[in-house]
Design a protein around this motif. Structure first.
Motif, PDB file in Angstrom:
ATOM      1  N   GLN A   1     -37.045  37.306  40.048  1.00 50.67           N
ATOM      2  CA  GLN A   1     -38.128  37.996  39.345  1.00 50.67           C
ATOM      3  C   GLN A   1     -38.849  37.039  38.416  1.00 50.67           C
ATOM      4  O   GLN A   1     -38.212  36.299  37.666  1.00 50.67           O
ATOM      5  N   GLN A   2     -40.162  37.096  38.450  1.00 48.55           N
ATOM      6  CA  GLN A   2     -40.977  36.262  37.575  1.00 48.55           C
ATOM      7  C   GLN A   2     -40.921  36.819  36.155  1.00 48.55           C
ATOM      8  O   GLN A   2     -40.984  38.021  35.951  1.00 48.55           O
ATOM      9  N   GLY A   3     -40.781  35.936  35.180  1.00 48.59           N
ATOM     10  CA  GLY A   3     -40.795  36.344  33.782  1.00 48.59           C
ATOM     11  C   GLY A   3     -39.476  36.895  33.281  1.00 48.59           C
ATOM     12  O   GLY A   3     -39.327  37.156  32.102  1.00 48.59           O
ATOM     13  N   ALA A   4     -38.487  37.086  34.158  1.00 46.51           N
ATOM     14  CA  ALA A   4     -37.186  37.585  33.736  1.00 46.51           C
ATOM     15  C   ALA A   4     -36.258  36.412  33.467  1.00 46.51           C
ATOM     16  O   ALA A   4     -36.356  35.380  34.116  1.00 46.51           O
ATOM     17  N   PHE A   5     -35.350  36.584  32.517  1.00 48.09           N
ATOM     18  CA  PHE A   5     -34.389  35.531  32.228  1.00 48.09           C
ATOM     19  C   PHE A   5     -33.450  35.376  33.408  1.00 48.09           C
ATOM     20  O   PHE A   5     -32.962  36.342  33.974  1.00 48.09           O
ATOM     21  N   SER A   6     -33.208  34.161  33.788  1.00 47.80           N
ATOM     22  CA  SER A   6     -32.289  33.885  34.876  1.00 47.80           C
ATOM     23  C   SER A   6     -31.653  32.528  34.640  1.00 47.80           C
ATOM     24  O   SER A   6     -32.338  31.569  34.272  1.00 47.80           O
ATOM     25  N   ALA A   7     -30.348  32.475  34.822  1.00 50.56           N
ATOM     26  CA  ALA A   7     -29.673  31.187  34.703  1.00 50.56           C
ATOM     27  C   ALA A   7     -30.177  30.272  35.809  1.00 50.56           C
ATOM     28  O   ALA A   7     -30.544  30.725  36.883  1.00 50.56           O
ATOM     29  N   ILE A   8     -30.194  29.002  35.531  1.00 51.09           N
ATOM     30  CA  ILE A   8     -30.677  28.043  36.524  1.00 51.09           C
ATOM     31  C   ILE A   8     -29.484  27.564  37.332  1.00 51.09           C
ATOM     32  O   ILE A   8     -28.875  26.537  37.035  1.00 51.09           O
ATOM     33  N   ASP A   9     -29.118  28.333  38.325  1.00 50.32           N
ATOM     34  CA  ASP A   9     -27.969  28.018  39.158  1.00 50.32           C
ATOM     35  C   ASP A   9     -28.295  28.468  40.574  1.00 50.32           C
ATOM     36  O   ASP A   9     -28.410  29.663  40.836  1.00 50.32           O
ATOM     37  N   ASP A  10     -28.434  27.520  41.474  1.00 56.04           N
ATOM     38  CA  ASP A  10     -28.775  27.857  42.851  1.00 56.04           C
ATOM     39  C   ASP A  10     -27.700  28.688  43.530  1.00 56.04           C
ATOM     40  O   ASP A  10     -27.982  29.413  44.489  1.00 56.04           O
ATOM     41  N   ALA A  11     -26.458  28.627  43.034  1.00 55.56           N
ATOM     42  CA  ALA A  11     -25.362  29.390  43.642  1.00 55.56           C
ATOM     43  C   ALA A  11     -25.591  30.894  43.542  1.00 55.56           C
ATOM     44  O   ALA A  11     -25.038  31.665  44.312  1.00 55.56           O
ATOM     45  N   GLU A  12     -26.412  31.324  42.588  1.00 59.17           N
ATOM     46  CA  GLU A  12     -26.711  32.749  42.449  1.00 59.17           C
ATOM     47  C   GLU A  12     -27.516  33.282  43.627  1.00 59.17           C
ATOM     48  O   GLU A  12     -27.533  34.476  43.877  1.00 59.17           O
ATOM     49  N   ARG A  13     -28.196  32.429  44.323  1.00 61.47           N
ATOM     50  CA  ARG A  13     -29.065  32.849  45.410  1.00 61.47           C
ATOM     51  C   ARG A  13     -28.528  32.439  46.786  1.00 61.47           C
ATOM     52  O   ARG A  13     -29.101  32.787  47.799  1.00 61.47           O
ATOM     53  N   GLU A  14     -27.429  31.673  46.813  1.00 57.32           N
ATOM     54  CA  GLU A  14     -26.869  31.203  48.082  1.00 57.32           C
ATOM     55  C   GLU A  14     -25.745  32.123  48.542  1.00 57.32           C
ATOM     56  O   GLU A  14     -24.799  32.383  47.805  1.00 57.32           O
ATOM     57  N   VAL A  15     -25.843  32.575  49.769  1.00 59.05           N
ATOM     58  CA  VAL A  15     -24.846  33.486  50.331  1.00 59.05           C
ATOM     59  C   VAL A  15     -23.657  32.692  50.853  1.00 59.05           C
ATOM     60  O   VAL A  15     -23.814  31.682  51.535  1.00 59.05           O
ATOM     61  N   ALA A  16     -22.454  33.185  50.517  1.00 60.47           N
ATOM     62  CA  ALA A  16     -21.221  32.577  51.008  1.00 60.47           C
ATOM     63  C   ALA A  16     -20.711  33.305  52.246  1.00 60.47           C
ATOM     64  O   ALA A  16     -20.216  32.689  53.180  1.00 60.47           O
ATOM     65  N   SER A  17     -20.831  34.651  52.258  1.00 54.41           N
ATOM     66  CA  SER A  17     -20.295  35.429  53.373  1.00 54.41           C
ATOM     67  C   SER A  17     -20.804  36.864  53.308  1.00 54.41           C
ATOM     68  O   SER A  17     -21.494  37.249  52.360  1.00 54.41           O
ATOM     69  N   PHE A  18     -20.444  37.644  54.319  1.00 53.47           N
ATOM     70  CA  PHE A  18     -20.698  39.086  54.313  1.00 53.47           C
ATOM     71  C   PHE A  18     -19.576  39.772  55.068  1.00 53.47           C
ATOM     72  O   PHE A  18     -18.827  39.141  55.817  1.00 53.47           O
ATOM     73  N   THR A  19     -19.442  41.076  54.847  1.00 57.14           N
ATOM     74  CA  THR A  19     -18.441  41.860  55.548  1.00 57.14           C
ATOM     75  C   THR A  19     -18.850  43.327  55.554  1.00 57.14           C
ATOM     76  O   THR A  19     -19.766  43.726  54.832  1.00 57.14           O
ATOM     77  N   PHE A  20     -18.162  44.110  56.364  1.00 58.81           N
ATOM     78  CA  PHE A  20     -18.375  45.552  56.409  1.00 58.81           C
ATOM     79  C   PHE A  20     -17.259  46.239  55.645  1.00 58.81           C
ATOM     80  O   PHE A  20     -16.156  45.710  55.532  1.00 58.81           O
ATOM     81  N   GLY A  21     -17.527  47.468  55.166  1.00 61.01           N
ATOM     82  CA  GLY A  21     -16.481  48.272  54.558  1.00 61.01           C
ATOM     83  C   GLY A  21     -15.406  48.574  55.589  1.00 61.01           C
ATOM     84  O   GLY A  21     -15.651  48.537  56.795  1.00 61.01           O
ATOM     85  N   LYS A  22     -14.210  48.863  55.132  1.00 56.55           N
ATOM     86  CA  LYS A  22     -13.078  49.030  56.041  1.00 56.55           C
ATOM     87  C   LYS A  22     -12.672  50.478  56.279  1.00 56.55           C
ATOM     88  O   LYS A  22     -11.721  50.731  56.986  1.00 56.55           O
ATOM     89  N   GLY A  23     -13.331  51.451  55.657  1.00 56.23           N
ATOM     90  CA  GLY A  23     -12.951  52.848  55.846  1.00 56.23           C
ATOM     91  C   GLY A  23     -13.147  53.307  57.276  1.00 56.23           C
ATOM     92  O   GLY A  23     -13.929  52.751  58.034  1.00 56.23           O
ATOM     93  N   LYS A  24     -12.416  54.337  57.653  1.00 60.16           N
ATOM     94  CA  LYS A  24     -12.503  54.877  59.012  1.00 60.16           C
ATOM     95  C   LYS A  24     -13.300  56.185  59.047  1.00 60.16           C
ATOM     96  O   LYS A  24     -14.058  56.433  59.959  1.00 60.16           O
TER      97      LYS A  24
END
Length: 102
Positions: free
Chosen positions: A51-74
């Motif tokens: 977001q423009q104008g909002a405070f944000s730490a300067i850390d690229d790791a906040e925007r880089e995806v490591a993984s994804f998964t689905f919920g495990k409920g049946k």
């Protein structure tokens, strides 16, 4: 295209042919490999835009995806909930997420 973070099959994809490809830039691409393995059926942004104008730490790791998964409920929203984890530890979810061909 950005480097791939994870590739997985959607558990409810028709005939087991819905492939999801997540790249580190937060783009989730859904492929229906039985119809067209070269072009995604749709592409979603799984990490919110900075977001423009909002405070944000300067850390690229906040925007880089490591993984994804689905919920495990049946018997709940488990297979319809897609969780995305960033390298900084943030978790984003989208629910319901259902493939175009389910």
């Amino acid at each position: 295209m950005s480097p791939v973070a994870k590739i997985d099959w959607h558990p409810w994809g028709e005939n087991g042919s819905t492939l999801l490809v997540m790249t580190v830039d937060g783009k989730l691409r859904e492929y229906e490999v039985s119809l067209d393995p070269d072009e995604p059926r749709r592409t979603l942004d799984m990490v919110p835009e900075k977001q423009q104008g909002a405070f944000s730490a300067i850390d690229d790791a906040e925007r880089e995806v490591a993984s994804f998964t689905f919920g495990k409920g049946k018997a709940d929203w488990g297979p319809l909930t897609l969780y995305t984890l960033t390298k900084s530890g943030d978790v984003y979810a989208i629910c319901p997420y259902l493939p175009e061909y389910a």
